[in-house]
Scaffold this motif. Structure first.
Motif, mmCIF file in Angstrom:
data_model
loop_
_atom_site.group_PDB
_atom_site.id
_atom_site.type_symbol
_atom_site.label_atom_id
_atom_site.label_comp_id
_atom_site.label_asym_id
_atom_site.label_seq_id
_atom_site.Cartn_x
_atom_site.Cartn_y
_atom_site.Cartn_z
ATOM 1 N N UNK A 224 40.088 31.792 44.706
ATOM 2 C CA UNK A 224 41.530 31.597 44.818
ATOM 3 C C UNK A 224 42.280 32.927 44.750
ATOM 4 N N UNK A 225 41.545 34.016 44.542
ATOM 5 C CA UNK A 225 42.148 35.344 44.414
ATOM 6 C C UNK A 225 41.571 36.242 45.507
ATOM 7 N N UNK A 226 42.066 36.111 46.728
ATOM 8 C CA UNK A 226 41.432 36.781 47.876
ATOM 9 C C UNK A 226 41.383 38.293 47.773
ATOM 10 N N UNK A 227 42.379 38.919 47.123
ATOM 11 C CA UNK A 227 42.399 40.377 47.034
ATOM 12 C C UNK A 227 41.690 40.903 45.790
ATOM 13 N N UNK A 228 41.451 40.021 44.826
ATOM 14 C CA UNK A 228 40.831 40.454 43.559
ATOM 15 C C UNK A 228 39.580 39.644 43.245
ATOM 16 N N UNK A 229 38.981 39.041 44.258
ATOM 17 C CA UNK A 229 37.837 38.154 44.033
ATOM 18 C C UNK A 229 36.676 38.878 43.360
ATOM 19 N N UNK A 230 36.268 40.026 43.894
ATOM 20 C CA UNK A 230 35.128 40.742 43.337
ATOM 21 C C UNK A 230 35.417 41.230 41.924
ATOM 22 N N UNK A 231 36.654 41.649 41.680
ATOM 23 C CA UNK A 231 37.044 42.113 40.352
ATOM 24 C C UNK A 231 36.941 40.987 39.333
ATOM 25 N N UNK A 248 44.811 39.261 29.244
ATOM 26 C CA UNK A 248 45.713 39.902 28.280
ATOM 27 C C UNK A 248 47.167 39.758 28.710
ATOM 28 N N UNK A 249 48.078 39.844 27.756
ATOM 29 C CA UNK A 249 49.508 39.727 28.068
ATOM 30 C C UNK A 249 49.968 40.843 28.985
ATOM 31 N N UNK A 250 49.338 42.003 28.868
ATOM 32 C CA UNK A 250 49.611 43.112 29.766
ATOM 33 C C UNK A 250 48.318 43.465 30.488
ATOM 34 N N UNK A 251 48.318 43.333 31.811
ATOM 35 C CA UNK A 251 47.082 43.552 32.574
ATOM 36 C C UNK A 251 46.581 44.989 32.494
ATOM 37 N N UNK A 252 47.426 45.909 32.014
ATOM 38 C CA UNK A 252 46.963 47.284 31.832
ATOM 39 C C UNK A 252 45.798 47.351 30.847
ATOM 40 N N UNK A 253 45.694 46.322 29.985
ATOM 41 C CA UNK A 253 44.602 46.298 29.006
ATOM 42 C C UNK A 253 43.236 46.109 29.672
ATOM 43 N N UNK A 266 43.684 45.975 39.509
ATOM 44 C CA UNK A 266 44.621 45.284 38.619
ATOM 45 C C UNK A 266 45.872 44.879 39.379
ATOM 46 N N UNK A 267 46.347 45.756 40.227
ATOM 47 C CA UNK A 267 47.534 45.433 41.035
ATOM 48 C C UNK A 267 47.266 44.228 41.929
ATOM 49 N N UNK A 268 46.088 44.203 42.549
ATOM 50 C CA UNK A 268 45.722 43.065 43.397
ATOM 51 C C UNK A 268 45.611 41.777 42.579
ATOM 52 N N UNK A 269 45.034 41.890 41.382
ATOM 53 C CA UNK A 269 44.915 40.722 40.514
ATOM 54 C C UNK A 269 46.282 40.161 40.155
ATOM 55 N N UNK A 270 47.226 41.035 39.853
ATOM 56 C CA UNK A 270 48.570 40.586 39.488
ATOM 57 C C UNK A 270 49.246 39.870 40.657
ATOM 58 N N UNK A 271 49.108 40.428 41.862
ATOM 59 C CA UNK A 271 49.707 39.806 43.044
ATOM 60 C C UNK A 271 49.085 38.434 43.311
ATOM 61 N N UNK A 272 47.774 38.365 43.241
ATOM 62 C CA UNK A 272 47.095 37.090 43.466
ATOM 63 C C UNK A 272 47.437 36.076 42.384
ATOM 64 N N UNK A 273 47.578 36.552 41.153
ATOM 65 C CA UNK A 273 47.898 35.667 40.040
ATOM 66 C C UNK A 273 49.268 35.023 40.232
ATOM 67 N N UNK A 274 50.204 35.779 40.740
ATOM 68 C CA UNK A 274 51.543 35.242 40.991
ATOM 69 C C UNK A 274 51.480 34.096 41.996
ATOM 70 N N UNK A 275 50.733 34.286 43.085
ATOM 71 C CA UNK A 275 50.578 33.233 44.097
ATOM 72 C C UNK A 275 49.829 32.043 43.505
ATOM 73 N N UNK A 276 48.796 32.326 42.713
ATOM 74 C CA UNK A 276 47.985 31.274 42.092
ATOM 75 C C UNK A 276 48.857 30.371 41.221
ATOM 76 N N UNK A 277 49.704 30.948 40.388
ATOM 77 C CA UNK A 277 50.567 30.157 39.504
ATOM 78 C C UNK A 277 51.552 29.329 40.318
#
Length: 377
Positions: A224-231, A248-253, A266-277
């Motif tokens: 469900x996370x096309x840009x962060x799948x491998x991560x 984590x509350x801050x993905x920088x962690x 991490x940037x890709x994960x955040x973008x995908x997470x927004x769409x996922x939610x």
């Protein structure tokens, strides 16, 4: 129900494919949920512990309904305390319930690796709870088999992810059917509002995503996370991030899990997470409007699984042009449409199965549903 119980007792010596098959005449959905839990013990102890809470909660809801007690707040601990206060729980059953509850909470919120032994202890505690419920509230003459330790199964990662998706779907259906049977429309509205409330925010570089309560323990399916799948796959392999509560509350962690110059992950994960939610919020809306029904989702499309569609066999005769997928599904004991995971994109984890193959399956499902509807006219 008594006729179905008698029929089961007559067949008690027949070989069952899973231990809790004896629950089928009492509640097929309970039996199926227990079966899926059994399949996760040696493949994902965390998954088994997390989802065991739901089965315990459902059983207590049933007991409270039968005793005609006033339903407490939507909280497993409150239900345990109510039945204990009313004298309905022996000490060993109360201890078993608290064990399942506490281990489930730990599995949902702690990032450590969980052991097989921990899952087995909760499995034995679940047996005590289920036997108590059947003996006390169903039929004392019903023959509950003696406890047996489960046997390890040889499942690959893709099969485990399919089970995770089926568990969530079964839990949603189990709870919605319970609430619908009670006919508590006002309470349903209150629970819905409670489920939708924001419980935390996940931030990254000055931006944040609000996480509603109903997504607190949702499995973060890498597909469900096309840009962060491998991560995400790598984080899961390191026992770091598998469910929402482990983020984590801050993905920088998450930087400690990055190789040099890979902050783009991490940037890709955040973008995908927004769409996922956003997608999950919309899916929840659709499911609430069609309460008690099962769905199959693929990308931004969905289909409602009717009884007629659910019993169609997953075979090369029924579904053309996808033999590799059909073979591997059957090998994992997924033999009918009703056994498919709610999130079809998860099927891309199978060998030589891409999104194009899954799309062929989905399109054929849509066509079969249309044919069923036409025949009914």
């Amino acid at each position: 129900m008594l006729e179905r119980i008698e029929e089961y007792n007559d067949k008690e010596n027949e070989a069952d494919s899973y231990f809790y098959a004896f629950l089928e005449p009492i509640s097929p959905k309970m039996a199926q949920l227990a079966k899926e839990l059994e399949n996760t013990i040696f493949n994902s102890p965390r998954m088994m512990l997390t989802h065991s809470r739901v089965l315990s909660e459902y059983i207590l809801k049933q007991a409270i309904k039968i005793k005609k007690f006033e339903e407490p707040a939507d909280n497993l601990l409150d239900r345990i305390n109510l039945l204990q206060h009313k004298g309905c729980l022996a000490e060993d059953i109360c201890n078993a319930l608290h064990h399942v509850r506490k281990m489930g909470n730990q599995a949902a919120h702690e990032t450590r690796a969980f052991r097989f032994s921990e899952a087995l202890l909760s499995w034995e505690a679940l047996y005590k709870i289920i036997k108590w419920y059947v003996d006390t509230y169903v039929d004392a003459k019903f023959k509950v088999p003696p406890y047996q330790d489960p046997l390890p199964t040889n499942q690959n990662q893709s099969a485990t992810e399919v089970i995770e998706d089926r568990l969530q779907s079964l839990e949603e259906l189990l709870m919605s059917l319970k609430e619908r049977e009670e006919g508590k429309e006002e309470e349903e509205e209150e629970v819905q509002g409670d489920e939708d409330r924001v419980i935390r925010a996940i931030s990254y570089q000055g931006q944040q995503i609000d996480i509603p309560y109903f997504l607190r323990d949702i499995y973060l399916l890498p597909q469900r996370f096309p840009h962060a799948e491998k991560f995400l796959i790598r984080l899961g392999a390191e026992q770091q991030v598998r469910v929402m509560s482990e983020l984590p509350s801050n993905l920088n962690d998450l930087k400690q899990h990055l190789k040099r110059n890979q902050e783009q992950n991490i940037e890709n994960l955040f973008k995908d997470l927004k769409v996922f939610v956003e997608e999950e919020v919309e899916r929840r809306r659709v499911q609430m409007e069609n309460e008690g029904k099962l769905f199959l989702f693929f990308k931004d499309q969905y289909i409602v699984i009717t009884d007629e569609l659910s019993i169609i066999k997953l075979s090369n005769n029924e579904f053309r042009g996808i033999p590799q997928l059909i073979r591997q599904l059957n090998e994992d004991d997924i033999c009918t449409v009703g056994q498919l995971p709610k999130e079809l994109v998860i099927l891309t984890k199978y060998d030589k199965v891409g999104k194009g193959t899954v799309e062929k399956l989905f399109n054929q499902l849509i066509e079969k549903q249309k044919n069923i509807q036409k025949a009914a006219l």
